[in-house]
Design a protein around this motif. Structure first.
Motif, PDB file in Angstrom:
ATOM      1  N   LYS A  77     -10.554   3.380  -7.839  1.00  0.00           N
ATOM      2  CA  LYS A  77      -9.040   2.367  -7.340  1.00  0.00           C
ATOM      3  C   LYS A  77      -9.315   1.933  -5.555  1.00  0.00           C
ATOM      4  O   LYS A  77      -8.276   1.868  -5.839  1.00  0.00           O
ATOM      5  CB  LYS A  77      -8.739   3.015  -8.088  1.00  0.00           C
ATOM      6  CG  LYS A  77      -8.240   3.476 -10.110  1.00  0.00           C
ATOM      7  CD  LYS A  77      -6.791   4.338  -9.821  1.00  0.00           C
ATOM      8  CE  LYS A  77      -7.720   4.831 -11.776  1.00  0.00           C
ATOM      9  NZ  LYS A  77      -6.887   5.452 -12.501  1.00  0.00           N
ATOM     10  N   ARG A  81      -6.791  -0.758  -4.276  1.00  0.00           N
ATOM     11  CA  ARG A  81      -5.765  -0.810  -3.552  1.00  0.00           C
ATOM     12  C   ARG A  81      -5.820  -0.718  -1.831  1.00  0.00           C
ATOM     13  O   ARG A  81      -4.905  -1.564  -2.043  1.00  0.00           O
ATOM     14  CB  ARG A  81      -5.353   0.999  -3.862  1.00  0.00           C
ATOM     15  CG  ARG A  81      -5.030   1.203  -5.032  1.00  0.00           C
ATOM     16  CD  ARG A  81      -5.079   2.971  -5.604  1.00  0.00           C
ATOM     17  NE  ARG A  81      -4.326   3.098  -7.003  1.00  0.00           N
ATOM     18  CZ  ARG A  81      -4.179   4.542  -7.579  1.00  0.00           C
ATOM     19  NH1 ARG A  81      -4.759   5.388  -6.682  1.00  0.00           N
ATOM     20  NH2 ARG A  81      -4.209   4.395  -8.771  1.00  0.00           N
ATOM     21  N   LYS A  84      -5.533  -4.525  -1.979  1.00  0.00           N
ATOM     22  CA  LYS A  84      -3.973  -4.871  -2.311  1.00  0.00           C
ATOM     23  C   LYS A  84      -3.362  -4.558  -0.988  1.00  0.00           C
ATOM     24  O   LYS A  84      -2.443  -5.908  -0.498  1.00  0.00           O
ATOM     25  CB  LYS A  84      -3.272  -4.496  -3.628  1.00  0.00           C
ATOM     26  CG  LYS A  84      -1.512  -3.963  -3.367  1.00  0.00           C
ATOM     27  CD  LYS A  84      -1.224  -6.153  -3.958  1.00  0.00           C
ATOM     28  CE  LYS A  84      -1.472  -6.069  -5.420  1.00  0.00           C
ATOM     29  NZ  LYS A  84      -0.675  -4.981  -6.494  1.00  0.00           N
ATOM     30  N   ASN A 140       3.048   4.484   1.166  1.00  0.00           N
ATOM     31  CA  ASN A 140       2.301   3.584   0.599  1.00  0.00           C
ATOM     32  C   ASN A 140       1.863   4.498  -0.734  1.00  0.00           C
ATOM     33  O   ASN A 140       0.386   4.952  -0.299  1.00  0.00           O
ATOM     34  CB  ASN A 140       1.082   2.614   1.173  1.00  0.00           C
ATOM     35  CG  ASN A 140       2.093   1.789   1.915  1.00  0.00           C
ATOM     36  OD1 ASN A 140       3.618   0.897   1.470  1.00  0.00           O
ATOM     37  ND2 ASN A 140       0.981   1.336   2.975  1.00  0.00           N
ATOM     38  N   PHE A 142       0.748   5.086  -5.215  1.00  0.00           N
ATOM     39  CA  PHE A 142       0.250   4.215  -5.826  1.00  0.00           C
ATOM     40  C   PHE A 142       0.994   4.518  -7.459  1.00  0.00           C
ATOM     41  O   PHE A 142       0.647   5.712  -7.242  1.00  0.00           O
ATOM     42  CB  PHE A 142      -0.906   3.531  -6.040  1.00  0.00           C
ATOM     43  CG  PHE A 142      -1.166   2.848  -5.126  1.00  0.00           C
ATOM     44  CD1 PHE A 142      -1.166   1.559  -5.611  1.00  0.00           C
ATOM     45  CD2 PHE A 142      -1.665   3.527  -3.993  1.00  0.00           C
ATOM     46  CE1 PHE A 142      -1.623   0.266  -3.866  1.00  0.00           C
ATOM     47  CE2 PHE A 142      -2.085   2.082  -2.901  1.00  0.00           C
ATOM     48  CZ  PHE A 142      -1.587   0.886  -2.986  1.00  0.00           C
ATOM     49  N   THR A 152      -2.629  -1.087  -9.087  1.00  0.00           N
ATOM     50  CA  THR A 152      -2.125  -0.700  -8.058  1.00  0.00           C
ATOM     51  C   THR A 152      -1.162  -1.354  -7.627  1.00  0.00           C
ATOM     52  O   THR A 152      -0.611  -1.964  -6.910  1.00  0.00           O
ATOM     53  CB  THR A 152      -3.175  -2.330  -6.848  1.00  0.00           C
ATOM     54  OG1 THR A 152      -2.783  -3.304  -8.567  1.00  0.00           O
ATOM     55  CG2 THR A 152      -4.625  -2.125  -6.349  1.00  0.00           C
ATOM     56  N   PHE A 154       2.878   0.331  -6.671  1.00  0.00           N
ATOM     57  CA  PHE A 154       3.484   1.291  -6.064  1.00  0.00           C
ATOM     58  C   PHE A 154       4.338   1.975  -6.397  1.00  0.00           C
ATOM     59  O   PHE A 154       4.836   1.482  -7.429  1.00  0.00           O
ATOM     60  CB  PHE A 154       4.055   0.102  -4.143  1.00  0.00           C
ATOM     61  CG  PHE A 154       3.671  -0.163  -3.864  1.00  0.00           C
ATOM     62  CD1 PHE A 154       2.912   0.363  -2.387  1.00  0.00           C
ATOM     63  CD2 PHE A 154       2.597  -1.751  -4.073  1.00  0.00           C
ATOM     64  CE1 PHE A 154       2.158  -0.042  -1.710  1.00  0.00           C
ATOM     65  CE2 PHE A 154       1.308  -2.401  -3.504  1.00  0.00           C
ATOM     66  CZ  PHE A 154       0.866  -1.751  -2.099  1.00  0.00           C
ATOM     67  N   ASP A 163       4.818  -3.630  -8.144  1.00  0.00           N
ATOM     68  CA  ASP A 163       4.133  -4.688  -8.058  1.00  0.00           C
ATOM     69  C   ASP A 163       4.270  -5.507  -6.544  1.00  0.00           C
ATOM     70  O   ASP A 163       5.423  -6.419  -6.993  1.00  0.00           O
ATOM     71  CB  ASP A 163       3.091  -5.196  -9.079  1.00  0.00           C
ATOM     72  CG  ASP A 163       1.819  -5.340  -9.535  1.00  0.00           C
ATOM     73  OD1 ASP A 163       1.191  -5.351  -7.932  1.00  0.00           O
ATOM     74  OD2 ASP A 163       1.205  -5.727 -10.319  1.00  0.00           O
TER      75      ASP A 163
END
Length: 202
Positions: A77, A81, A84, A140, A142, A152, A154, A163
């Motif tokens: 993850k 992330r 992203k 930021n 998640f 991913t 937010f 997203d």
């Protein structure tokens, strides 16, 4: 003293053996899923690997292999992330999609977001104003929704989940309202979701 009847003893032994066999089957299935998740992650499909690790964990969350699967999923993850954020970093200006005929009563003429590695800054520009106004700053963070599609999305401070995706054809950034977190639960909107579109300034 009451004696247990022989047929009852046989029944209890049979039930115990069946339960033991089921536990062994579940344990073996959990191990197979874990191995499959490892192979999937090595092939580069991190999203599917996370889902498989999670499925493995849910079979018996107290098993040692479940703890390993959970750690593996969390590490993947982090990679997703980070990727992203790196994709969406920059300054993005709002593209009104409602058409020129839409006249806003609040005199709002522009929106902009500035995404950094740590935060998202939201700006608005109003008619007759000479500068952008910072209206919101979000760290930021998640969403930890276990049913997440991408892992991913937010999570904003008001518990709204958004997203962000870049259209590979147009290069536009699409901000998409997913749902919200309520206590330890997550809601998900499946139709009529709010959408905002942006083009990159820098």
């Amino acid at each position: 003293m009451t004696l247990i009847k022989p047929y009852l003893v046989i029944l209890l032994i049979t039930v115990f053996q069946n339960l033991l066999a089921q536990d062994n089957d579940r344990s073996e299935y959990q191990k197979q899923l874990y191995k499959l998740a490892i192979q999937t992650s090595e092939s580069g499909d991190y999203l599917e690997a996370i889902r498989t690790f999670n499925t493995s964990t849910n079979i018996n969350p107290k098993a040692e292999i479940a703890m390993l699967a959970l750690k593996k999923a969390d590490s993947l993850k982090l990679i997703l992330r980070e990727n992203k954020i790196n994709k969406v970093i920059g300054k993005w200006k709002w593209i009104p999609k409602e058409g020129n005929w839409a006249i806003r009563e609040d005199n709002l003429v522009g929106k902009m977001i500035h995404i950094t590695a740590e935060e998202i800054h939201f700006f608005e520009l109003y008619k007759n104003s000479r500068e952008w106004k910072l209206v919101q700053t979000e760290k930021n963070r998640f969403s930890e929704n276990p049913e997440s599609y991408s892992f991913t999305e937010f999570l904003n401070s008001n518990n709204e989940i958004w997203d962000y995706k870049i259209d590979s054809t147009t290069g536009e950034l699409k901000a998409y309202y997913v749902g919200e977190k309520i206590d330890d639960n997550y809601t998900e909107l499946v139709c009529g979701n709010r959408e905002l579109f942006y083009f990159k300034l820098q």
